[in-house]
Write an enzyme that holds these catalytic residues in place. Structure first.
Site, PDB file in Angstrom:
ATOM      1  CD1 TRP A 181      -2.553   1.870   0.522  1.00 59.27           C
ATOM      2  CD2 TRP A 181      -1.158   2.449   2.149  1.00 59.27           C
ATOM      3  NE1 TRP A 181      -2.842   2.975   0.801  1.00 59.27           N
ATOM      4  CE2 TRP A 181      -2.157   3.374   1.727  1.00 59.27           C
ATOM      5  CE3 TRP A 181       0.047   2.793   2.986  1.00 59.27           C
ATOM      6  CZ2 TRP A 181      -2.066   4.882   2.614  1.00 59.27           C
ATOM      7  CZ3 TRP A 181       0.057   3.894   3.609  1.00 59.27           C
ATOM      8  CH2 TRP A 181      -0.961   5.014   3.494  1.00 59.27           C
ATOM      9  CD  GLU A 222      -4.688  -1.261   2.603  1.00 60.12           C
ATOM     10  OE1 GLU A 222      -3.328  -1.215   2.660  1.00 60.12           O
ATOM     11  OE2 GLU A 222      -5.679  -0.998   3.387  1.00 60.12           O
ATOM     12  CE  LYS A 224      -6.194   5.995   2.519  1.00 63.99           C
ATOM     13  NZ  LYS A 224      -5.335   6.270   3.991  1.00 63.99           N
ATOM     14  CG  ASP A 257      -8.475  -0.353   5.085  1.00 62.33           C
ATOM     15  OD1 ASP A 257      -9.553   0.187   5.336  1.00 62.33           O
ATOM     16  OD2 ASP A 257      -7.552  -0.407   5.713  1.00 62.33           O
ATOM     17  CG  HIS A 260      -8.586   2.249   2.221  1.00 66.92           C
ATOM     18  ND1 HIS A 260      -7.344   1.621   2.008  1.00 66.92           N
ATOM     19  CD2 HIS A 260      -8.648   2.933   3.461  1.00 66.92           C
ATOM     20  CE1 HIS A 260      -6.665   2.019   2.854  1.00 66.92           C
ATOM     21  NE2 HIS A 260      -7.352   2.685   3.859  1.00 66.92           N
ATOM     22  CG  HIS A 284      -5.913  -3.941   5.920  1.00 66.40           C
ATOM     23  ND1 HIS A 284      -5.076  -2.911   5.490  1.00 66.40           N
ATOM     24  CD2 HIS A 284      -5.131  -5.079   6.141  1.00 66.40           C
ATOM     25  CE1 HIS A 284      -3.690  -3.626   5.544  1.00 66.40           C
ATOM     26  NE2 HIS A 284      -3.866  -4.790   6.118  1.00 66.40           N
ATOM     27  CG  ASP A 292      -8.549   5.321   5.907  1.00 67.27           C
ATOM     28  OD1 ASP A 292      -9.177   4.197   6.284  1.00 67.27           O
ATOM     29  OD2 ASP A 292      -7.696   5.553   5.585  1.00 67.27           O
ATOM     30  CG  ASP A 294      -7.331   3.839   9.758  1.00 71.66           C
ATOM     31  OD1 ASP A 294      -7.498   2.523   9.324  1.00 71.66           O
ATOM     32  OD2 ASP A 294      -6.896   4.698   9.385  1.00 71.66           O
ATOM     33  CG  ASP A 325      -5.108  -0.727   8.812  1.00 65.24           C
ATOM     34  OD1 ASP A 325      -4.369  -0.367   9.734  1.00 65.24           O
ATOM     35  OD2 ASP A 325      -5.063  -0.631   7.425  1.00 65.24           O
TER      36      ASP A 325
HETATM   37  C1  RNT Z   1      -3.747   3.257   5.161  1.00 60.13           C
HETATM   38  C2  RNT Z   1      -3.795   1.567   4.872  1.00 60.13           C
HETATM   39  C3  RNT Z   1      -2.656   0.911   5.340  1.00 60.13           C
HETATM   40  C4  RNT Z   1      -2.289   1.266   6.614  1.00 60.13           C
HETATM   41  C5  RNT Z   1      -1.147   0.280   7.129  1.00 60.13           C
HETATM   42  C6  RNT Z   1      -0.487   1.048   8.294  1.00 60.13           C
HETATM   43  O1  RNT Z   1      -4.691   3.987   4.759  1.00 60.13           O
HETATM   44  O2  RNT Z   1      -5.053   1.253   5.468  1.00 60.13           O
HETATM   45  O3  RNT Z   1      -2.870  -0.408   5.458  1.00 60.13           O
HETATM   46  O4  RNT Z   1      -3.443   1.459   7.457  1.00 60.13           O
HETATM   47  O5  RNT Z   1      -0.460  -0.182   6.195  1.00 60.13           O
HETATM   48 ZN    ZN Z   2      -5.345  -0.823   5.382  1.00 64.28          ZN
END
Ligand code: RNT
Ligand code: ZN
Length: 415
Positions: A181, A222, A224, A257, A260, A284, A292, A294, A325
């Site tokens: 990523w 990955e 986004k 993820d 994303h 993720h 995003d 988290d 994640d």
């Molecule tokens: C970032 C991605 C990625 C990170 C990690 C730290 O938006 O989700 O996966 O969170 O690699």
């Molecule tokens: Zn991620």
């Protein structure tokens, strides 16, 4: 109500909780090391800001500052969760000897020996991530940079990480999922959208040109939609990454993820779409709030829906690689990790306890289907969850937070 009574209620629906628990306890879920130190790592100056479009917010005391502190914290978490964990590391968590340091393009398996020892001690495998952010060689692009020197540096980092992933797989006897990523993108409208993507594609091609056994090392891409500072454009968009994975099915997996995508898109619906084409995918699991962000994974509707799709599609038989994640620096980090891990276990167990209702859908019996879905919500799930925790030797809900509070008092507050 006792576990035995709850079991009878599920049996009446044709569901066997014994089988559900047996299945779940062997499914590896990757625990992301970066919740413990706000994604700082050990290879760069911790006072420098995070880059790559990601951000931690909050300054709750007790952040892990050294490998020893991070490992101690992870050990605490492992003692508080049921199920089978796998570690998930970033390259920035390399551990150097006194006076030693290696830049990201020069990392070697030996810099992860202590993590291998840690995983062996805990009988778990390890996943890995090259770290294409928070580093002076981000210009700010990495694998998609027009600057050949920059791009070369990051390709070499990717290749070094392939070797390290192989080392984890071989030492630990479990495949290593290696996730690619980057936060490469632009804050405002670009003049060239294809150039960075062609370069990104060619960079990944080069990284994956090293020889490896796809059964042991599983590279992923990955995607986004955007990040902080890259609001207008990301090179690794959904279409880019999915197309890359589709065109290279024998070499890598697509990784979704759930933070994303646009806020009304749901990954639960994307899982069966991908599994209609890919033998294996990676996820993720996170919790986006409006973007995003988290946040810590909750036992919420979309997490349950994601888990239902995984179970319904046979994802727990090795078709879906699961990883957490998220990173919240505003609350106790041990608690954040534990809540998220337990909630993913909960949601998976909940999904495994769902009766098979495909026949209702196929026969057009949508009234009954709706009724059954609603009734499912008040089943005595808590009894089965408690029993699962007991059998895994993990504390029950209501028991573990006190342990975290003690740890905070005795260990975290001294940092
Ligand atoms: C970032 C991605 C990625 C990170 C990690 C730290 O938006 O989700 O996966 O969170 O690699
Ligand atoms: Zn991620």
């Amino acid at each position: 109500m006792s576990y035995e009574d709850a079991k009878k209620r599920y049996a009446a629906l044709g569901v066997n909780p014994e089988e559900a628990m047996k299945k779940l306890k062997d499914v590896p879920v990757s625990l992301h090391c970066w919740q413990g130190d706000d994604v700082r790592g050990f290879d760069t100056d911790p006072s420098k800001p995070l880059t790559g479009g990601i951000q931690t917010t909050g300054n709750y005391p007790g952040r892990a500052r050294t490998p020893e502190e991070l490992m101690a914290d992870i050990e605490k978490v492992l003692s508080l969760v049921p199920g089978k964990a796998k570690m998930n590391l970033h390259a920035s968590y390399a551990i150097f000897e006194e006076g030693e340091w290696a830049d990201r393009d020069k990392l070697e398996p030996k810099h992860f020996k202590k993590w291998v020892d840690f995983c062996k001690k805990h009988h778990c495998g390890c996943d890995f991530n090259p770290t294409f952010f928070s580093h002076p060689m981000c210009d700010p692009l990495t694998l998609s940079s027009p600057n050949e020197e920059t791009r070369r540096f990051w390709i070499n980092h990717g290749k070094a990480c392939m070797k390290i992933s192989e080392y984890f797989a071989e030492e630990l006897g479990e495949p290593c999922v290696m996730n690619i990523w980057t936060g490469d993108g632009f804050k405002d409208i670009p003049a060239d959208r294809i150039g960075p993507r062609i370069r990104y594609k060619e960079s990944i091609d080069e990284i994956l040109s090293v020889p490896y056994d796809f059964k042991k090392v599983k590279p992923c891409v990955e995607s986004k939609v955007f990040g902080i500072g890259v609001e207008a454009y990301t090179a690794g968009s959904a279409e880019f990454c999915l197309s890359y994975a589709a065109m290279n099915r024998d070499k890598c997996l697509p990784l979704m993820d759930n933070g994303h995508y646009h806020p009304t898109e749901v990954v639960s619906d994307k899982i069966p779409s991908l599994l209609a084409f890919f033998p294996e995918i990676a996820l993720h699991i996170t919790r986006p709030i409006r973007w995003d962000s988290d946040h810590v994974v909750l036992f919420d509707d979309e997490t349950r829906e994601i888990c239902k799709e995984i179970v319904r599609c046979g994802g727990l038989d090795g078709r879906v690689n699961l990883a957490l994640d998220y990173f919240d620096a505003s609350i106790n980090r041990i608690s954040a990790w534990t809540v998220g891990f337990r909630n993913l276990q909960k949601a998976l167990l909940y999904a495994l306890l769902e009766p098979d209702m495909k026949a209702l859908q196929d026969s057009g019996n949508f009234s009954e289907l709706q009724v059954r879905f609603e009734e499912e919500k008040t089943m005595p799930f808590g009894e089965i969850w408690d029993e699962y925790c007991r059998r895994c030797g993990a504390p029950l809900d209501g028991e573990w937070f006190e342990i975290v509070r003690e740890y905070e008092k005795n260990v975290l507050s001294a940092r």
